[in-house]
Design an enzyme around this catalytic site. Structure first.
Site, PDB file in Angstrom:
ATOM      1  N   ASP A 178      -0.214   5.087   0.815  1.00  0.00           N
ATOM      2  CA  ASP A 178      -0.488   6.082   1.871  1.00  0.00           C
ATOM      3  C   ASP A 178      -0.408   5.425   3.250  1.00  0.00           C
ATOM      4  O   ASP A 178      -1.224   4.561   3.573  1.00  0.00           O
ATOM      5  CB  ASP A 178      -1.898   6.677   1.701  1.00  0.00           C
ATOM      6  CG  ASP A 178      -2.089   7.385   0.368  1.00  0.00           C
ATOM      7  OD1 ASP A 178      -1.173   8.079  -0.070  1.00  0.00           O
ATOM      8  OD2 ASP A 178      -3.178   7.244  -0.225  1.00  0.00           O
ATOM      9  N   ASP A 186       0.867  -1.168   0.000  1.00  0.00           N
ATOM     10  CA  ASP A 186       0.000   0.000   0.000  1.00  0.00           C
ATOM     11  C   ASP A 186       0.914   1.232   0.000  1.00  0.00           C
ATOM     12  O   ASP A 186       2.096   1.137   0.355  1.00  0.00           O
ATOM     13  CB  ASP A 186      -0.872  -0.045   1.264  1.00  0.00           C
ATOM     14  CG  ASP A 186      -1.685   1.210   1.439  1.00  0.00           C
ATOM     15  OD1 ASP A 186      -2.379   1.600   0.477  1.00  0.00           O
ATOM     16  OD2 ASP A 186      -1.622   1.810   2.526  1.00  0.00           O
ATOM     17  N   ASN A 224      -4.228   9.451  -6.835  1.00  0.00           N
ATOM     18  CA  ASN A 224      -3.034  10.318  -6.857  1.00  0.00           C
ATOM     19  C   ASN A 224      -1.739   9.516  -6.708  1.00  0.00           C
ATOM     20  O   ASN A 224      -0.662  10.113  -6.589  1.00  0.00           O
ATOM     21  CB  ASN A 224      -3.116  11.331  -5.715  1.00  0.00           C
ATOM     22  CG  ASN A 224      -4.238  12.334  -5.913  1.00  0.00           C
ATOM     23  OD1 ASN A 224      -4.234  13.093  -6.889  1.00  0.00           O
ATOM     24  ND2 ASN A 224      -5.218  12.334  -5.029  1.00  0.00           N
TER      25      ASN A 224
END
Ligand code: BG6
Ligand code: MG
Length: 211
Positions: free
Chosen positions: A11, A9, A118
């Site tokens: 973030d 992952d 993003n």
């Protein structure tokens, strides 16, 4: 070799952008007079933008139209993207960078598995865009975590079957996603003590002893 691939992952695992998500959502919640705190924020980890806003709106006592929801999610994203602009490779913790290099040195493939639209921009900013063999993110999925789609696509891009992949997650939704498709999961940060996870990490380099 126990695992042929590590799916990470972004973030809250590779970089601290989870704090920026929190700041941006707090600005929106304050504007709307909605209660928002760390506990609510933790429920947003791994969850897509619109689904995150729906969770925040559980504490809003008025009705909100789809157009208004779009307005506020766009506004949240602008605030978030402004916070991302100052990011550089120095925003990657040395423990994270040395762990990624050690995984690569062992010949284990690596992919990003993030719900964020993003993600690629962040990876460019922190100098890691070309580091991973594959990037599966919020731009190529139709369902957000805890649905496993983002991780299944990552394993497909790497051409490595799910049982050979291990996922690293700071979101309980991400742990559930990985486990639902027979992938082991190392949990860190907010998810570190989440029972369904295969391993609990205090820091990313703890992962090396399980590979
Ligand atoms: C995940 C974050 O990585 O991406 C979530 O953990 C976030 O908190 C989701 O909502 C979507 O991010 P973005 O950048 O597409 O708004
Ligand atoms: Mg995360």
């Amino acid at each position: 070799m126990k695992y042929k691939a590590v799916i990470l992952d972004l973030d809250g695992v590779i970089c601290h952008t989870d704090q920026y998500h929190y700041e941006a959502w707090r600005t929106i919640a304050d504007e709307l007079g909605i209660i928002f705190n760390e506990d609510i924020n933790n429920r947003l980890r791994g969850v897509g933008r619109m689904q995150s806003f729906d969770i925040i709106l559980e504490n809003y006592d008025k009705a909100m139209s789809e157009d208004e929801k779009l307005f506020y999610t766009d506004k949240k994203n602008s605030i978030y993207v402004d916070l991302l602009h100052a990011m550089t490779p120095l925003d990657v913790d040395p423990d994270v960078m040395s762990t990624l290099s050690a995984i690569r040195a062992r010949g284990i493939k690596m992919a990003i598995g993030s719900s964020s639209q993003n993600a690629k921009m962040i990876l460019h900013k922190i100098g890691l865009f070309s580091f991973f063999e594959a990037i599966s993110d919020g731009t190529n999925i139709t369902r957000t975590k805890p649905d496993p789609e983002v991780f299944l696509l990552a394993s497909e891009y790497l051409d490595i079957d799910p049982p050979w992949c291990i996922v690293v997650e700071d979101a309980k939704a991400g742990v559930d996603a990985a486990k639902s498709v027979n992938m082991d999961c190392a949990a860190i940060g907010d998810a570190a003590d989440y029972a369904p996870a295969t391993y609990s990490l205090g820091k990313l380099s703890d992962l090396l002893k399980y590979l």
